[in-house]
Design a protein around this motif. Structure first.
Motif, mmCIF file in Angstrom:
data_model
loop_
_atom_site.group_PDB
_atom_site.id
_atom_site.type_symbol
_atom_site.label_atom_id
_atom_site.label_comp_id
_atom_site.label_asym_id
_atom_site.label_seq_id
_atom_site.Cartn_x
_atom_site.Cartn_y
_atom_site.Cartn_z
ATOM 1 N N ALA A 240 0.836 -1.202 0.000
ATOM 2 C CA ALA A 240 0.000 0.000 0.000
ATOM 3 C C ALA A 240 0.866 1.245 0.000
ATOM 4 N N SER A 241 1.987 1.211 0.743
ATOM 5 C CA SER A 241 2.914 2.351 0.722
ATOM 6 C C SER A 241 4.322 1.898 1.077
ATOM 7 N N VAL A 242 5.280 2.663 0.582
ATOM 8 C CA VAL A 242 6.700 2.421 0.852
ATOM 9 C C VAL A 242 7.329 3.725 1.322
ATOM 10 N N THR A 243 8.034 3.681 2.453
ATOM 11 C CA THR A 243 8.793 4.828 2.946
ATOM 12 C C THR A 243 10.266 4.460 2.947
ATOM 13 N N ILE A 244 11.089 5.319 2.368
ATOM 14 C CA ILE A 244 12.537 5.093 2.314
ATOM 15 C C ILE A 244 13.257 6.207 3.072
ATOM 16 N N VAL A 245 14.198 5.821 3.941
ATOM 17 C CA VAL A 245 15.087 6.771 4.615
ATOM 18 C C VAL A 245 16.481 6.596 4.015
ATOM 19 N N SER A 246 17.047 7.706 3.534
ATOM 20 C CA SER A 246 18.350 7.653 2.864
ATOM 21 C C SER A 246 19.057 8.993 3.037
ATOM 22 N N ASP A 247 20.312 9.059 2.608
ATOM 23 C CA ASP A 247 21.043 10.321 2.680
ATOM 24 C C ASP A 247 20.530 11.313 1.641
ATOM 25 N N ASP A 287 -0.485 -4.042 7.686
ATOM 26 C CA ASP A 287 0.647 -4.623 8.404
ATOM 27 C C ASP A 287 1.881 -3.763 8.131
ATOM 28 N N VAL A 288 2.660 -3.461 9.182
ATOM 29 C CA VAL A 288 3.852 -2.621 9.033
ATOM 30 C C VAL A 288 5.103 -3.487 9.101
ATOM 31 N N LYS A 289 5.953 -3.374 8.085
ATOM 32 C CA LYS A 289 7.204 -4.131 8.044
ATOM 33 C C LYS A 289 8.366 -3.138 7.929
ATOM 34 N N MET A 290 9.468 -3.405 8.654
ATOM 35 C CA MET A 290 10.594 -2.476 8.662
ATOM 36 C C MET A 290 11.917 -3.205 8.517
ATOM 37 N N THR A 291 12.894 -2.498 7.913
ATOM 38 C CA THR A 291 14.261 -3.006 7.893
ATOM 39 C C THR A 291 14.845 -2.890 9.302
ATOM 40 N N ARG A 292 15.873 -3.683 9.576
ATOM 41 C CA ARG A 292 16.439 -3.732 10.932
ATOM 42 C C ARG A 292 16.949 -2.368 11.410
ATOM 43 N N GLY A 293 17.597 -1.630 10.500
ATOM 44 C CA GLY A 293 18.229 -0.380 10.902
ATOM 45 C C GLY A 293 17.272 0.740 11.255
ATOM 46 N N ILE A 294 16.018 0.662 10.783
ATOM 47 C CA ILE A 294 15.082 1.755 11.017
ATOM 48 C C ILE A 294 14.258 1.546 12.289
ATOM 49 N N VAL A 295 14.201 0.308 12.763
ATOM 50 C CA VAL A 295 13.325 -0.027 13.907
ATOM 51 C C VAL A 295 13.520 0.886 15.121
#
Length: 301
Positions: A240-247, A287-295
């Motif tokens: 439904a949606s994707v959020t990306i955190v990056s430089d 349902d919310v799924k996250m990469t390890r580094g963002i948790v």
């Protein structure tokens, strides 16, 4: 740019710098727009199948970047998607579900190998008449990064660039002791400000893309604006949606687009293997799924 824009900086000459930044954005929009018949990008589109067009170096660079990832991503990103976007018109009042024959005709025009670039002459040539470039999947990120560079070159050490779903932070947030910016993560809902939580960041980009942003409902079936270049229809999966955190914001734009070709689990596993990129995904089942580094940096409501 079809969205609400907010710029905020801490600087003795803030008003002057913000005015210059707003002129920069107006210039980018005038030259990069796929909806302005007089833009530099539309000049390229209007000369499709006719002749190469000389363009400014920044537009050339973005087209070159877009072509590279359109080819390497197996069309998960496709900057030649323009004819398909304008056929469906999702997000506009005359949006409709096209006939299959119409879709098949447009599919012949969305092959990025048909973009011919000449670096020496700085020209762009679309080899088939009817082709159209659409940089919408990358442009806001590119603009945000340019604004951040401009502000930092002027001595800005703290600020926020918000281009409607594309947020780029500069340095630390002076309003909080911990220095983190709280960037809202939108629920998969057309209601702006309806948040699932916030992500805490410093000097990072947060880009969110979702199927709820622009949609069309016909005979009980909902169609969104993120297309599959192989079928000509909106992508169908559980995202439904994707959020990306990056430089850099352009990386956020790129990965929010590329990940829509993955399943939720595969998308998270893939991003977990890429240094400097983090992701938060919301499925159609919320349902919310996250990469390890963002948790550690996400606060869910």
């Amino acid at each position: 740019m079809g969205t609400r824009i907010s710029l905020s900086i801490v600087h003795p000459e803030a008003e002057n710098l913000l005015e210059k930044a707003s002129h920069m954005l107006a210039d980018y929009e005038a030259r990069f727009s796929a909806n302005n018949s007089k833009s530099a990008l539309m000049m390229v589109n209007q000369q499709a199948g006719i002749q190469p067009v000389h363009v400014d170096s920044d537009l050339y660079d973005l087209i070159q970047f877009g072509k590279k990832y359109s080819l390497s991503s197996n069309l998960a990103l496709n900057i030649t998607i323009g004819p398909l976007v304008k056929l469906w018109k999702i997000g506009f009042t005359d949006a409709h579900v096209p006939e299959q024959k119409e879709i098949e005709e447009k599919l012949k025009l969305i092959d990025p190998t048909d973009i011919k670039l000449d670096a020496d002459k700085r020209t762009v040539y679309l080899t088939k008449k009817g082709m159209e470039l659409d940089l919408g999947a990358l442009a806001k990120g590119y603009f945000a990064d340019k604004l951040k560079s401009f502000f930092q070159n002027e001595g800005v050490q703290s600020g926020l660039v918000d281009l409607g779903g594309n947020v780029l932070t500069i340095g630390e947030n002076p309003k909080y002791e911990d220095g983190y910016w709280r960037v809202g993560i939108q629920k998969p809902s057309p209601v702006r400000g309806d948040l699932v939580g916030v992500v805490l960041v410093k000097d990072k980009s947060v880009v969110t893309s979702g199927i709820y942003e622009r949609s069309l409902k016909v005979d009980g079936k909902k169609y969104h604006h993120i297309f599959d270049s192989t079928t000509g229809y909106p992508i169908e999966n559980e995202l439904a949606s994707v959020t990306i955190v990056s430089d850099e914001s352009i990386d956020g734009e790129l990965w929010t687009t590329l990940l829509f070709m993955f399943s939720p689990t595969a998308a998270i596993q893939y991003i977990d293997s890429i240094p400097g990129i983090e992701a938060l995904i919301i499925t159609k089942d919320n349902d919310v799924k996250m990469t390890r580094g963002i948790v550690p940096y996400v606060v869910l409501f």
